[in-house]
Design an enzyme around this catalytic site. Structure first.
Site, mmCIF file in Angstrom:
data_model
loop_
_atom_site.group_PDB
_atom_site.id
_atom_site.type_symbol
_atom_site.label_atom_id
_atom_site.label_comp_id
_atom_site.label_asym_id
_atom_site.label_seq_id
_atom_site.Cartn_x
_atom_site.Cartn_y
_atom_site.Cartn_z
ATOM 1 N N ASN A 1 -3.003 -4.083 -2.999
ATOM 2 C CA ASN A 1 -2.002 -4.996 -3.040
ATOM 3 C C ASN A 1 -1.990 -5.415 -1.482
ATOM 4 O O ASN A 1 -1.791 -4.703 -0.285
ATOM 5 C CB ASN A 1 -0.714 -4.103 -3.207
ATOM 6 C CG ASN A 1 0.682 -4.756 -2.602
ATOM 7 O OD1 ASN A 1 0.737 -5.917 -2.423
ATOM 8 N ND2 ASN A 1 1.845 -4.211 -2.644
ATOM 9 N N TRP A 2 -2.154 -6.858 -1.331
ATOM 10 C CA TRP A 2 -2.310 -7.098 0.282
ATOM 11 C C TRP A 2 -1.162 -7.663 0.756
ATOM 12 O O TRP A 2 -1.098 -8.118 1.822
ATOM 13 C CB TRP A 2 -3.216 -8.402 0.076
ATOM 14 C CG TRP A 2 -4.802 -8.243 -0.306
ATOM 15 C CD1 TRP A 2 -5.165 -6.808 -0.624
ATOM 16 C CD2 TRP A 2 -5.876 -8.859 -0.408
ATOM 17 N NE1 TRP A 2 -6.787 -6.971 -1.048
ATOM 18 C CE2 TRP A 2 -7.140 -8.232 -0.952
ATOM 19 C CE3 TRP A 2 -5.868 -10.274 -0.655
ATOM 20 C CZ2 TRP A 2 -8.179 -8.744 -1.295
ATOM 21 C CZ3 TRP A 2 -7.239 -10.888 -0.861
ATOM 22 C CH2 TRP A 2 -8.256 -10.237 -1.236
ATOM 23 N N LYS A 3 -0.155 -7.582 -0.006
ATOM 24 C CA LYS A 3 1.264 -7.798 0.673
ATOM 25 C C LYS A 3 1.379 -9.110 1.312
ATOM 26 O O LYS A 3 0.665 -10.286 0.957
ATOM 27 C CB LYS A 3 1.755 -6.630 1.450
ATOM 28 C CG LYS A 3 1.467 -5.186 0.873
ATOM 29 C CD LYS A 3 2.247 -4.109 1.582
ATOM 30 C CE LYS A 3 2.109 -3.141 1.008
ATOM 31 N NZ LYS A 3 2.614 -1.823 1.624
ATOM 32 N N HIS B 1 8.188 -3.201 -6.460
ATOM 33 C CA HIS B 1 7.275 -2.428 -5.507
ATOM 34 C C HIS B 1 8.585 -1.915 -4.563
ATOM 35 O O HIS B 1 9.510 -2.631 -4.459
ATOM 36 C CB HIS B 1 6.436 -3.157 -4.701
ATOM 37 C CG HIS B 1 5.804 -2.594 -3.510
ATOM 38 N ND1 HIS B 1 6.291 -2.221 -2.393
ATOM 39 C CD2 HIS B 1 4.466 -2.016 -3.667
ATOM 40 C CE1 HIS B 1 5.362 -1.396 -1.832
ATOM 41 N NE2 HIS B 1 4.116 -1.383 -2.405
ATOM 42 N N GLU C 1 9.165 -1.989 -1.871
ATOM 43 C CA GLU C 1 9.438 -3.067 -0.545
ATOM 44 C C GLU C 1 10.454 -3.974 -0.873
ATOM 45 O O GLU C 1 11.334 -4.413 -0.775
ATOM 46 C CB GLU C 1 8.370 -3.556 0.293
ATOM 47 C CG GLU C 1 7.613 -2.417 1.105
ATOM 48 C CD GLU C 1 6.093 -2.813 1.186
ATOM 49 O OE1 GLU C 1 5.572 -3.909 0.920
ATOM 50 O OE2 GLU C 1 5.563 -1.662 1.699
ATOM 51 N N GLU D 1 4.577 5.589 -6.621
ATOM 52 C CA GLU D 1 4.360 5.457 -5.094
ATOM 53 C C GLU D 1 5.629 6.261 -4.433
ATOM 54 O O GLU D 1 6.746 5.325 -4.032
ATOM 55 C CB GLU D 1 4.226 4.069 -4.629
ATOM 56 C CG GLU D 1 3.068 3.229 -5.498
ATOM 57 C CD GLU D 1 2.820 1.980 -4.725
ATOM 58 O OE1 GLU D 1 1.914 2.052 -4.398
ATOM 59 O OE2 GLU D 1 3.924 1.038 -4.273
ATOM 60 N N GLY E 1 2.354 3.430 3.706
ATOM 61 C CA GLY E 1 2.080 3.020 4.902
ATOM 62 C C GLY E 1 2.469 3.667 6.246
ATOM 63 O O GLY E 1 2.365 3.590 7.236
ATOM 64 N N SER F 1 -0.542 5.331 1.019
ATOM 65 C CA SER F 1 -1.881 6.046 1.934
ATOM 66 C C SER F 1 -3.210 6.357 1.495
ATOM 67 O O SER F 1 -3.595 7.700 2.024
ATOM 68 C CB SER F 1 -1.160 7.029 2.924
ATOM 69 O OG SER F 1 -0.042 6.605 3.531
ATOM 70 N N GLY G 1 -2.621 -0.215 -0.394
ATOM 71 C CA GLY G 1 -1.998 -1.348 0.559
ATOM 72 C C GLY G 1 -2.863 -1.452 1.540
ATOM 73 O O GLY G 1 -3.853 -2.248 1.274
ATOM 74 N N GLY G 2 -2.694 -0.857 2.548
ATOM 75 C CA GLY G 2 -3.202 -0.904 4.121
ATOM 76 C C GLY G 2 -4.579 -0.929 3.860
ATOM 77 O O GLY G 2 -5.457 -1.935 4.283
HETATM 78 C C1 PEP Z 1 1.532 0.129 -1.052
HETATM 79 O O1 PEP Z 1 2.627 -0.487 -0.462
HETATM 80 O O2 PEP Z 1 1.646 -0.044 -2.686
HETATM 81 C C2 PEP Z 1 0.944 1.149 -0.484
HETATM 82 C C3 PEP Z 1 0.751 2.069 -1.323
HETATM 83 O O3 PEP Z 1 0.714 1.013 0.558
HETATM 84 P P1 PEP Z 1 -0.344 2.030 1.811
HETATM 85 O O4 PEP Z 1 -1.753 2.087 0.991
HETATM 86 O O5 PEP Z 1 -0.501 1.231 2.790
HETATM 87 O O6 PEP Z 1 0.537 3.238 1.836
#
Ligand code: PEP
Length: 256
Positions: free
Chosen positions: A11-13, A98, A100, A172, A178, A218, A239-240
């Site tokens: 997920n590149w957000k 999600h 967010e 999640e 994050g 993470s 994500g990251g």
């Molecule tokens: C996400 O936002 O779906 C996520 C899992 O982010 P991260 O891997 O950066 O924790």
């Protein structure tokens, strides 16, 4: 029994400009072409990069997802994108609910439910996200919160008494997104097993066997193998670490 194929989703957000997005997807495609894995790989770029990324994907086995959609097909919804529009640029999947979206944009489980229904009607595969906050975990409410989110986000499935086996859920924990804090593989497995039991009691054995449940929070090259060794973890939503080829590619090829 058919196995649930591992799915590695990025997920590149709201990150990467079009050029960087295209370069990253080319690197991922090249790593898949080099062989060594039959895992499913999916990326969810920002809307404005979808077209260019789809072209760069070419023949490589990378699925494309939207990060969100509206439940209506069209109309006066300034700033929104419909599922049909996602399909027109080559998306097969869409991330819904999600954390967010839920926390920053006040998206409710009822809205997520409308989106899930609309996505499935169109033939888009929904990736439905759920997860508890730190405060909810610390007050021992994790399972109650997740059950409420599942019940409300999948109301239409419950009304039809049918959950398509292609549906993807993503657990999640908000406290792990994050933050660098990952749920331990045992903590994640415990929740994934709970979710699978919920699917079984609500929809029966077949979807409980077929639905893939991803872990997100993470995920990185150093923890992917342990997470994926758990019986009810069928993949990851990253994500990251999905924004950098030198992290995402080792995640895709974990254990090889
Ligand atoms: C996400 O936002 O779906 C996520 C899992 O982010 P991260 O891997 O950066 O924790």
């Amino acid at each position: 029994m058919e196995e649930r194929k591992p799915l590695i989703a990025g997920n590149w957000k709201m990150n990467l400009d079009i050029g960087d997005a295209v370069n990253l997807v080319r690197s991922i495609g090249a790593s898949l072409a080099a062989g060594g894995t039959d895992r499913e790989v999916l990326i969810a770029p920002p809307f404005t990069s979808l077209q260019a990324v789809k072209e760069a994907i070419g023949d490589s086995r990378i699925f494309l997802a939207g990060q969100n959609m509206h439940w209506e097909m069209k109309g006066a919804y300034t700033g929104e994108i419909s599922g049909r529009m996602l399909q027109q640029v080559g998306c097969t999947h869409v991330i819904l609910g999600h954390s967010e979206r839920r926390t920053l944009f006040r998206e409710t489980s009822n809205m997520v439910d409308l989106k899930v229904k609309s996505a499935v009607l169109l033939g888009l595969i929904p990736i439905v996200c759920i997860g508890e906050s730190l405060e909810e975990r610390e007050s021992d409410r994790t399972f109650a919160v997740l059950e409420d989110q599942l019940n409300a986000s999948l109301q239409n499935f419950r009304a039809d008494e049918l959950m398509p086996g292609s549906t993807i859920l993503a657990y999640e924990p908000i406290w792990a997104i994050g933050t660098g804090k990952t749920a331990t593989p045992e903590q994640a497995q415990e929740v994934h097993a709970f979710i699978r039991e919920w699917i079984e009691k609500t929809f029966g054995q077949v979807p409980a066997r077929e639905v893939r449940i991803l872990y997100g929070g993470s995920v990185k090259p150093s923890n992917i193998e342990e997470l994926m060794s758990m019986p009810d973890i069928d993949g990851v939503l990253v994500g990251g670490a999905s924004l950098k080829a030198d992290q995402f590619i080792p995640i895709i090829h974990y254990g090889t």
